[in-house]
Design a protein around this motif. Structure first.
Motif, PDB file in Angstrom:
ATOM      1  N   LEU A 150       3.887  -2.448   2.446  1.00 29.55           N
ATOM      2  CA  LEU A 150       2.772  -2.929   3.361  1.00 29.55           C
ATOM      3  C   LEU A 150       3.184  -3.059   4.926  1.00 29.55           C
ATOM      4  O   LEU A 150       2.195  -2.794   5.813  1.00 29.55           O
ATOM      5  CB  LEU A 150       2.551  -4.285   3.051  1.00 29.55           C
ATOM      6  CG  LEU A 150       1.886  -4.465   1.460  1.00 29.55           C
ATOM      7  CD1 LEU A 150       1.964  -5.971   1.106  1.00 29.55           C
ATOM      8  CD2 LEU A 150       0.500  -3.918   1.340  1.00 29.55           C
ATOM      9  N   ASN A 151       4.328  -3.176   5.294  1.00 29.93           N
ATOM     10  CA  ASN A 151       4.923  -3.224   6.619  1.00 29.93           C
ATOM     11  C   ASN A 151       5.711  -1.933   7.132  1.00 29.93           C
ATOM     12  O   ASN A 151       6.355  -2.165   8.041  1.00 29.93           O
ATOM     13  CB  ASN A 151       5.850  -4.420   6.962  1.00 29.93           C
ATOM     14  CG  ASN A 151       4.717  -5.579   6.513  1.00 29.93           C
ATOM     15  OD1 ASN A 151       4.276  -6.001   7.113  1.00 29.93           O
ATOM     16  ND2 ASN A 151       5.279  -6.404   5.501  1.00 29.93           N
ATOM     17  N   ARG A 152       5.370  -1.041   6.389  1.00 34.73           N
ATOM     18  CA  ARG A 152       6.051   0.436   6.714  1.00 34.73           C
ATOM     19  C   ARG A 152       5.857   0.626   8.358  1.00 34.73           C
ATOM     20  O   ARG A 152       6.917   1.225   8.843  1.00 34.73           O
ATOM     21  CB  ARG A 152       5.703   1.613   6.057  1.00 34.73           C
ATOM     22  CG  ARG A 152       4.345   2.064   6.545  1.00 34.73           C
ATOM     23  CD  ARG A 152       4.153   3.717   5.667  1.00 34.73           C
ATOM     24  NE  ARG A 152       3.837   3.496   4.224  1.00 34.73           N
ATOM     25  CZ  ARG A 152       4.452   4.282   3.458  1.00 34.73           C
ATOM     26  NH1 ARG A 152       5.339   5.222   3.668  1.00 34.73           N
ATOM     27  NH2 ARG A 152       4.182   4.070   2.030  1.00 34.73           N
ATOM     28  N   ASP A 153       4.783   0.496   9.092  1.00 37.25           N
ATOM     29  CA  ASP A 153       4.517   0.693  10.403  1.00 37.25           C
ATOM     30  C   ASP A 153       5.385   0.199  11.350  1.00 37.25           C
ATOM     31  O   ASP A 153       5.567   0.634  12.376  1.00 37.25           O
ATOM     32  CB  ASP A 153       2.885   0.756  10.790  1.00 37.25           C
ATOM     33  CG  ASP A 153       1.893   1.620  10.086  1.00 37.25           C
ATOM     34  OD1 ASP A 153       2.476   2.726   9.485  1.00 37.25           O
ATOM     35  OD2 ASP A 153       0.752   1.377  10.088  1.00 37.25           O
ATOM     36  N   ALA A 154       5.935  -0.983  10.972  1.00 36.52           N
ATOM     37  CA  ALA A 154       6.727  -1.856  11.578  1.00 36.52           C
ATOM     38  C   ALA A 154       8.165  -1.518  11.530  1.00 36.52           C
ATOM     39  O   ALA A 154       9.095  -1.652  12.457  1.00 36.52           O
ATOM     40  CB  ALA A 154       6.691  -3.349  11.641  1.00 36.52           C
ATOM     41  N   LEU A 155       8.579  -1.474  10.149  1.00 36.16           N
ATOM     42  CA  LEU A 155       9.972  -0.997   9.689  1.00 36.16           C
ATOM     43  C   LEU A 155      10.433   0.231  10.140  1.00 36.16           C
ATOM     44  O   LEU A 155      11.517   0.436  10.571  1.00 36.16           O
ATOM     45  CB  LEU A 155      10.049  -1.148   8.277  1.00 36.16           C
ATOM     46  CG  LEU A 155      11.548  -0.935   7.530  1.00 36.16           C
ATOM     47  CD1 LEU A 155      12.491  -1.928   8.071  1.00 36.16           C
ATOM     48  CD2 LEU A 155      11.259  -0.963   6.008  1.00 36.16           C
ATOM     49  N   ASN A 213       4.560   5.128  -2.162  1.00 37.21           N
ATOM     50  CA  ASN A 213       4.543   3.849  -2.811  1.00 37.21           C
ATOM     51  C   ASN A 213       6.015   3.250  -2.951  1.00 37.21           C
ATOM     52  O   ASN A 213       6.599   2.183  -3.478  1.00 37.21           O
ATOM     53  CB  ASN A 213       4.403   4.315  -4.248  1.00 37.21           C
ATOM     54  CG  ASN A 213       3.240   4.607  -4.682  1.00 37.21           C
ATOM     55  OD1 ASN A 213       2.820   5.858  -5.342  1.00 37.21           O
ATOM     56  ND2 ASN A 213       2.184   3.609  -4.497  1.00 37.21           N
ATOM     57  N   ILE A 214       7.069   3.864  -1.972  1.00 34.10           N
ATOM     58  CA  ILE A 214       8.464   3.620  -1.477  1.00 34.10           C
ATOM     59  C   ILE A 214       8.528   3.724  -0.234  1.00 34.10           C
ATOM     60  O   ILE A 214       8.483   4.702   0.409  1.00 34.10           O
ATOM     61  CB  ILE A 214       9.262   4.432  -2.572  1.00 34.10           C
ATOM     62  CG1 ILE A 214       8.915   4.566  -4.011  1.00 34.10           C
ATOM     63  CG2 ILE A 214      10.785   3.861  -2.391  1.00 34.10           C
ATOM     64  CD1 ILE A 214       9.696   5.826  -4.652  1.00 34.10           C
ATOM     65  N   ASP A 239       9.630  -9.725   5.467  1.00 29.87           N
ATOM     66  CA  ASP A 239       8.471  -8.662   5.609  1.00 29.87           C
ATOM     67  C   ASP A 239       9.152  -7.279   4.920  1.00 29.87           C
ATOM     68  O   ASP A 239       8.392  -6.429   4.717  1.00 29.87           O
ATOM     69  CB  ASP A 239       8.156  -8.215   6.964  1.00 29.87           C
ATOM     70  CG  ASP A 239       7.452  -9.407   7.547  1.00 29.87           C
ATOM     71  OD1 ASP A 239       6.577 -10.065   6.661  1.00 29.87           O
ATOM     72  OD2 ASP A 239       7.120  -9.309   8.679  1.00 29.87           O
ATOM     73  N   TYR A 240      10.379  -7.350   4.739  1.00 30.04           N
ATOM     74  CA  TYR A 240      10.917  -6.073   4.494  1.00 30.04           C
ATOM     75  C   TYR A 240      12.024  -6.226   3.204  1.00 30.04           C
ATOM     76  O   TYR A 240      12.577  -5.376   2.633  1.00 30.04           O
ATOM     77  CB  TYR A 240      11.891  -5.369   5.528  1.00 30.04           C
ATOM     78  CG  TYR A 240      11.288  -5.605   6.780  1.00 30.04           C
ATOM     79  CD1 TYR A 240       9.961  -5.035   6.968  1.00 30.04           C
ATOM     80  CD2 TYR A 240      11.972  -5.945   7.898  1.00 30.04           C
ATOM     81  CE1 TYR A 240       9.372  -4.768   8.303  1.00 30.04           C
ATOM     82  CE2 TYR A 240      11.110  -5.959   9.223  1.00 30.04           C
ATOM     83  CZ  TYR A 240      10.123  -5.323   9.303  1.00 30.04           C
ATOM     84  OH  TYR A 240       9.361  -5.306  10.410  1.00 30.04           O
TER      85      TYR A 240
END
Length: 396
Positions: A291-296, A241-242, A282-283
Motif C-alpha cells: 500500500l505504501n510502496r511509493d513512499a518506501l 503483490n510483494i 507503514d512498512y
C-alpha cells in the motif's frame, strides 16, 4: 530405458510449441518421428544466423533455433499432399501412441490426418492439436503467433516499464514464452491422456490454444483482476503483490532484491542501515509495504546507491536476504550453479562431434533424461523409417 520408453510419437508440428512438447517426450525415451516437408523442412531450419558450426568451425545450414527444440527426434521427409505420403502417414499413425500437429483448424482433415480419421484406424491414438485460438470460437480460423498472442492475451500489458517512466510501454517477453508454455501444457495433457488410457484403453483428442495458455499463465495477475476487480498494469521489474521485490540501481549497475516475507524485510533493512523501517507501521507488514510502496521504495533506492553490486550481494547473502545479479546469457552458462546442475550438454551431431545444447531441467533419480539423438538433419531417417513400414507390410 527412459521413463517414456515404448511410447511412439508422430510429430507433424513445426516451429516451436509442438516441437517443444515432442522434445520433452523424446528426452525421457519416447520415439519421436518428426515429419517434414521435402526440400524445405521445418521453417525454423532457416531461422538464422546463427547456425551450428561443423567440426572445422565453419557454419552449416543447421540453425541454432532448430537445434534448440528438436533433439532426440528422427527426421522423415514425406509429401503429405500426395496420395502415397498420406498413406505413409496413416501407416505411421497406426503404430503410434501420440500425434502432435499445429495445422490451421481443419487443415489436417484435408489430408485425412485429422483425429476422427486416425482414431478410426487406431482407437488408442492420443491426438494433440495446437493452434493460436483453439478449435472453436469466433477466431478459431485465424492464424496465431507467439508475439501476437502475447499481446492479445494480456501478457504484454503487464510487461515493461510503468507509464511515466523512461522507456515506458508494453513489451514482449524476451523468448517466445507463449509457445514454450503451450508446449509444456501439451506435454502435460498428453501424459494425462496416456495415464487415462491405461484404464479405458482409448485415446482422446487434446485441443490447445496459445491464447488459452497465455490467459492461464497470467497466474496471480489474472487472479488480482478476477478477485480484486482492478486491472493490473505494468510495473517494470516490481511485483504487484510483494514489496520490495524488484531491481535496484546500485553504484555500478543493478541488482535484484526479492524479499518474500516480513522477517526477510527486517534483515534487508538492517543490512541497509535502515532497521527502523521494520518497526514503522507503514512498512512492518507486506500488506502495508504494498500500500505504501511509493513512499518506501525511494528510501530503499537512495541507500542502494551507496555500494556496488557485488558488495551488496555479499552482505545480503550473509544476512539471508534473497538477492542476485541480472546476468547476461553468457554469464548464466558460466555460473557455477548452472555448471553444477549440468545444464549444458554435448551431443554428437553428424556435422559436429560436440554440439552444445541446453539440458532438460527435470532431474529424475532413476530414469533421468537422456540425449541419445542430436537435432536431426533434414530427412536423415527417411529411408530407415519408411523401410520399417515396408517390412511391416511384407510381414517381416
Amino acid at each position: 530405458m527412459g521413463a517414456l520408453s515404448g511410447l511412439k510419437v508422430l510429430d507433424l508440428s513445426r516451429v516451436l510449441a509442438g516441437p517443444w512438447a515432442s522434445q520433452c517426450l523424446a528426452d525421457f525415451g519416447a520415439e519421436v518421428i518428426k515429419v517434414e516437408r521435402p526440400q524445405s523442412g521445418d521453417d525454423t531450419r532457416r531461422w538464422g544466423p546463427p547456425y551450428m558450426a561443423d567440426n572445422h568451425g565453419d557454419p552449416t545450414q543447421e540453425s541454432a533455433y532448430f537445434a534448440s527444440t528438436n533433439r532426440g527426434k528422427k527426421s522423415v521427409c514425406i509429401d503429405m499432399h500426395s496420395d502415397q505420403g498420406q498413406q505413409q502417414l496413416k501407416a505411421l499413425a497406426t503404430d503410434a501412441d501420440i500425434v502432435i500437429e499445429n495445422f490451421k483448424v481443419g487443415g489436417a482433415a484435408k489430408y485425412g490426418l485429422d483425429y476422427q480419421s486416425l482414431a478410426a484406424i487406431n482407437p488408442r491414438i492420443i491426438y494433440c492439436s495446437i493452434t493460436g485460438f483453439g478449435q472453436d470460437g469466433p477466431m478459431a480460423s485465424r492464424p496465431g503467433y507467439d508475439f501476437l498472442v502475447q499481446a492479445m492475451g494480456g501478457l504484454m500489458s503487464v510487461t515493461g516499464a510503468a507509464d511515466g517512466e523512461a522507456g515506458a510501454g508494453p513489451q514482449k517477453v524476451g523468448v517466445a514464452l507463449t509457445d514454450i508454455m503451450t508446449g509444456l501444457y501439451a506435454t502435460i495433457g498428453i501424459l494425462a491422456a496416456v495415464n487415462e488410457r491405461h484404464q479405458s484403453g482409448l485415446g482422446q483428442y487434446i485441443d490447445l490454444a496459445l491464447l488459452d495458455v497465455t490467459a492461464a499463465t497470467l497466474a496471480n495477475q489474472a487472479s488480482n483482476f478476477l478477485l480484486g476487480g482492478k486491472t493490473p498494469t505494468r510495473l517494470g521489474n516490481a511485483h504487484p503483490n510483494i514489496v520490495p521485490y524488484q531491481s535496484f540501481v546500485v553504484a555500478d549497475g543493478h541488482c535484484i532484491v526479492a524479499v518474500g516475507n516480513d522477517s526477510q524485510f527486517q534483515r534487508y533493512v538492517e543490512v541497509l542501515g535502515l532497521a527502523e523501517l521494520a518497526e514503522d507501521a507503514d512498512y512492518a507488514s507486506n500488506e502495508q509495504r504494498v500500500l505504501n510502496r511509493d513512499a518506501l521504495v525511494p528510501l530503499l533506492q537512495r541507500r542502494m546507491l551507496d555500494k556496488g553490486r557485488d558488495q551488496w550481494l555479499a552482505e545480503f547473502a550473509a544476512a539471508g536476504v534473497p538477492a542476485g545479479p541480472i546476468n547476461t546469457i553468457d554469464e548464466v552458462f558460466e555460473h557455477p550453479q548452472i555448471i553444477a546442475r549440468q545444464m549444458k550438454i554435448d551431443v554428437a551431431h553428424p556435422l559436429n562431434d560436440s554440439l552444445t545444447l541446453v539440458a532438460n531441467p527435470i532431474k529424475m533419480s532413476r530414469t533421468p533424461a537422456e540425449y541419445v539423438l542430436p537435432p536431426p538433419m533434414l530427412g536423415q531417417h527417411t529411408e530407415q523409417v519408411l523401410a520399417m513400414l515396408c517390412s511391416v507390410d511384407d510381414g517381416r
